[in-house]
Design a protein around this motif. Structure first.
Motif, PDB file in Angstrom:
ATOM      1  N   UNK A  82       0.777  -0.860   0.198  1.00  0.00           N
ATOM      2  CA  UNK A  82       0.032   0.073  -0.494  1.00  0.00           C
ATOM      3  C   UNK A  82       0.789   1.113  -0.044  1.00  0.00           C
ATOM      4  N   UNK A  83       2.147   1.211   0.666  1.00  0.00           N
ATOM      5  CA  UNK A  83       3.189   2.464   0.714  1.00  0.00           C
ATOM      6  C   UNK A  83       3.586   2.767  -0.432  1.00  0.00           C
TER       7      UNK A  83
ATOM      8  N   UNK B 181       1.791   1.599  -3.279  1.00  0.00           N
ATOM      9  CA  UNK B 181       1.130   2.344  -4.381  1.00  0.00           C
ATOM     10  C   UNK B 181       0.564   3.651  -4.311  1.00  0.00           C
ATOM     11  N   UNK B 182       0.437   4.124  -2.891  1.00  0.00           N
ATOM     12  CA  UNK B 182       0.370   5.201  -2.470  1.00  0.00           C
ATOM     13  C   UNK B 182       1.583   6.680  -2.222  1.00  0.00           C
ATOM     14  N   UNK B 183       3.155   6.135  -2.681  1.00  0.00           N
ATOM     15  CA  UNK B 183       3.528   6.802  -2.861  1.00  0.00           C
ATOM     16  C   UNK B 183       4.669   6.448  -4.055  1.00  0.00           C
TER      17      UNK B 183
ATOM     18  N   UNK C 132       2.868   4.973  -6.933  1.00  0.00           N
ATOM     19  CA  UNK C 132       2.387   4.411  -7.843  1.00  0.00           C
ATOM     20  C   UNK C 132       0.807   5.781  -8.429  1.00  0.00           C
ATOM     21  N   UNK C 133       0.675   6.413  -6.996  1.00  0.00           N
ATOM     22  CA  UNK C 133      -0.444   7.493  -7.294  1.00  0.00           C
ATOM     23  C   UNK C 133       0.273   8.318  -8.145  1.00  0.00           C
ATOM     24  N   UNK C 134       0.946   9.287  -6.767  1.00  0.00           N
ATOM     25  CA  UNK C 134       1.618  10.205  -7.520  1.00  0.00           C
ATOM     26  C   UNK C 134       1.549  10.351  -9.540  1.00  0.00           C
TER      27      UNK C 134
ATOM     28  N   UNK D 164       0.330   8.412 -11.847  1.00  0.00           N
ATOM     29  CA  UNK D 164      -1.006   8.263 -12.422  1.00  0.00           C
ATOM     30  C   UNK D 164      -1.812   9.222 -12.359  1.00  0.00           C
TER      31      UNK D 164
ATOM     32  N   UNK E 298      -0.545  12.431 -11.480  1.00  0.00           N
ATOM     33  CA  UNK E 298      -0.368  13.163 -13.277  1.00  0.00           C
ATOM     34  C   UNK E 298      -0.951  13.288 -14.061  1.00  0.00           C
TER      35      UNK E 298
ATOM     36  N   UNK F  38      12.607   9.694  -7.769  1.00  0.00           N
ATOM     37  CA  UNK F  38      12.535  11.369  -6.517  1.00  0.00           C
ATOM     38  C   UNK F  38      11.875   9.779  -5.729  1.00  0.00           C
ATOM     39  N   UNK F  39      10.454   9.389  -6.583  1.00  0.00           N
ATOM     40  CA  UNK F  39       9.000   9.419  -5.462  1.00  0.00           C
ATOM     41  C   UNK F  39       9.954   8.214  -4.820  1.00  0.00           C
TER      42      UNK F  39
ATOM     43  N   UNK G  16      12.133   8.425  -2.041  1.00  0.00           N
ATOM     44  CA  UNK G  16      12.172   9.323  -0.778  1.00  0.00           C
ATOM     45  C   UNK G  16      10.588   8.226   0.216  1.00  0.00           C
ATOM     46  N   UNK G  17      10.385   7.631  -0.341  1.00  0.00           N
ATOM     47  CA  UNK G  17       9.826   6.431  -0.364  1.00  0.00           C
ATOM     48  C   UNK G  17      10.750   6.100   1.108  1.00  0.00           C
TER      49      UNK G  17
ATOM     50  N   UNK H 240      11.910   7.661   4.147  1.00  0.00           N
ATOM     51  CA  UNK H 240      11.364   7.409   4.762  1.00  0.00           C
ATOM     52  C   UNK H 240      10.746   6.326   6.118  1.00  0.00           C
TER      53      UNK H 240
ATOM     54  N   UNK I 251       0.808  15.568  -3.664  1.00  0.00           N
ATOM     55  CA  UNK I 251       1.709  13.839  -4.440  1.00  0.00           C
ATOM     56  C   UNK I 251       1.240  12.568  -3.192  1.00  0.00           C
TER      57      UNK I 251
ATOM     58  N   UNK J  34      -3.149  12.102  -3.804  1.00  0.00           N
ATOM     59  CA  UNK J  34      -3.150  11.563  -5.181  1.00  0.00           C
ATOM     60  C   UNK J  34      -3.357  10.240  -4.466  1.00  0.00           C
ATOM     61  N   UNK J  35      -2.829  10.191  -3.669  1.00  0.00           N
ATOM     62  CA  UNK J  35      -3.879   8.033  -2.994  1.00  0.00           C
ATOM     63  C   UNK J  35      -5.006   8.149  -2.089  1.00  0.00           C
TER      64      UNK J  35
ATOM     65  N   UNK K  77      -7.006   8.324  -5.913  1.00  0.00           N
ATOM     66  CA  UNK K  77      -6.325   7.498  -6.454  1.00  0.00           C
ATOM     67  C   UNK K  77      -7.084   5.947  -6.390  1.00  0.00           C
TER      68      UNK K  77
ATOM     69  N   UNK L 298     -10.722   1.253  -4.716  1.00  0.00           N
ATOM     70  CA  UNK L 298     -10.000   0.259  -3.179  1.00  0.00           C
ATOM     71  C   UNK L 298     -10.678   1.288  -2.224  1.00  0.00           C
TER      72      UNK L 298
END
Lengths: 179, 179
Positions: A143-144, A146-148, A150-152, A154, A156, A170-171, A174-175, A178, B147, B151-152, B155, B161
């Motif tokens: 889920x993280x 996908x959230x951090x 893929x979601x950004x 998609x 866009x 970059x995404x 950053x993930x 974290x 982002x 976005x999460x 999406x 989901x």
């Protein structure tokens, strides 16, 4: 075009390609007879195989989007995710990839609960994360990812914001930072 | 229903409401005459005001989605973003909010470069971030908020989901922790 899988796989490829071409040409409402004609395939076999235009569209979008961003096995989670995210980014910078994503979102029906595409993608990612965990690396959840990541990317495309080169990397960085 | 803005605002509200109701009823292709009839408004004035069904749909979706998640002014960035994200989450858990988001995405045309909805939302967020920066708080960029929070949530809805309660707050906390 000969490839493993024989005639059935060739028909599938030809029909998927016809879907992509028609979508790219703005024919977003093209029905099965038109798609079959473009693919040089009998409409009856398209109906038999996919049942409906929506099923065909989903299958084409999912298959193509997955194949454009396979997850490599580089020996490190960072390498795997960077390779994958670069593929997703490339697809999202490509007009055909954008068209497929939009078609996918437009075709998903509210009543279709578990979304096959994201589930397949989730299974791929889970396998990659499991291997990294076995190697002792700290790993995010699916889920993280996908959230951090893929979601950004998609969103866009869906909102017509530009996907700058390097966004995927970059995404991912950053993930991982974290974690 | 009397509210500030007079007749013009009432017509706009009635037409927006008719759009939402028709979308909720599955009539995603409803044309202007049908929308006008449902709103109790003359079709001519709908054409005059919005020009096309797509413009009307975009205006309805943007207006409603923005109004369901205003950004509060709580005196801290954390409070502001939490309040806003809870509103977004609530809208994304509401079938009508989900329908509006899907309609918005389906209606955006590739040639429409700067997306009015995201730009308006971006301007709201920028003002909130500026105020926090003036107070000396560390602030993310608008892109980071889009982002990592919007976005999460969006999406999840677009891919059907589930949006679990507390998702918006979790995303905000994670963004602020990363600063």
């Amino acid at each position: 075009m000969t490839r493993p899988g024989g005639r059935s796989a060739r028909v599938r490829d030809a029909v998927h390609e016809a879907v992509v071409e028609l979508l790219a040409a703005g024919e977003i409402d093209a029905a099965i007879p038109k798609i079959a004609e473009r693919a040089g395939v009998n409409p009856t076999s398209v109906y038999r195989r996919w049942g409906s235009r929506d099923n065909l569209l989903l299958d084409a979008a999912v298959t193509r989007l997955r194949s454009t961003s396979p997850i490599p096995d580089t020996g490190s989670l960072r390498g795997d995710l960077l390779g994958w995210a670069e593929g997703v980014e490339r697809a999202m910078r490509d007009p055909r990839g954008q068209i497929l994503l939009r078609a996918l979102v437009a075709t998903l029906r509210p009543e279709e609960k578990p979304v096959e595409y994201l589930r397949a993608r989730g299974d791929d990612l889970q396998a990659t994360l499991d291997k990294a965990a076995e190697r002792g690396e700290p790993v995010p959840s699916v889920d993280e990812v996908l959230d951090y990541v893929l979601a950004p990317l998609y969103l866009r495309v869906l909102f017509r914001r530009p996907v700058e080169p390097g966004t995927g990397a970059r995404l991912v960085e950053r993930l991982l930072t974290a974690l």
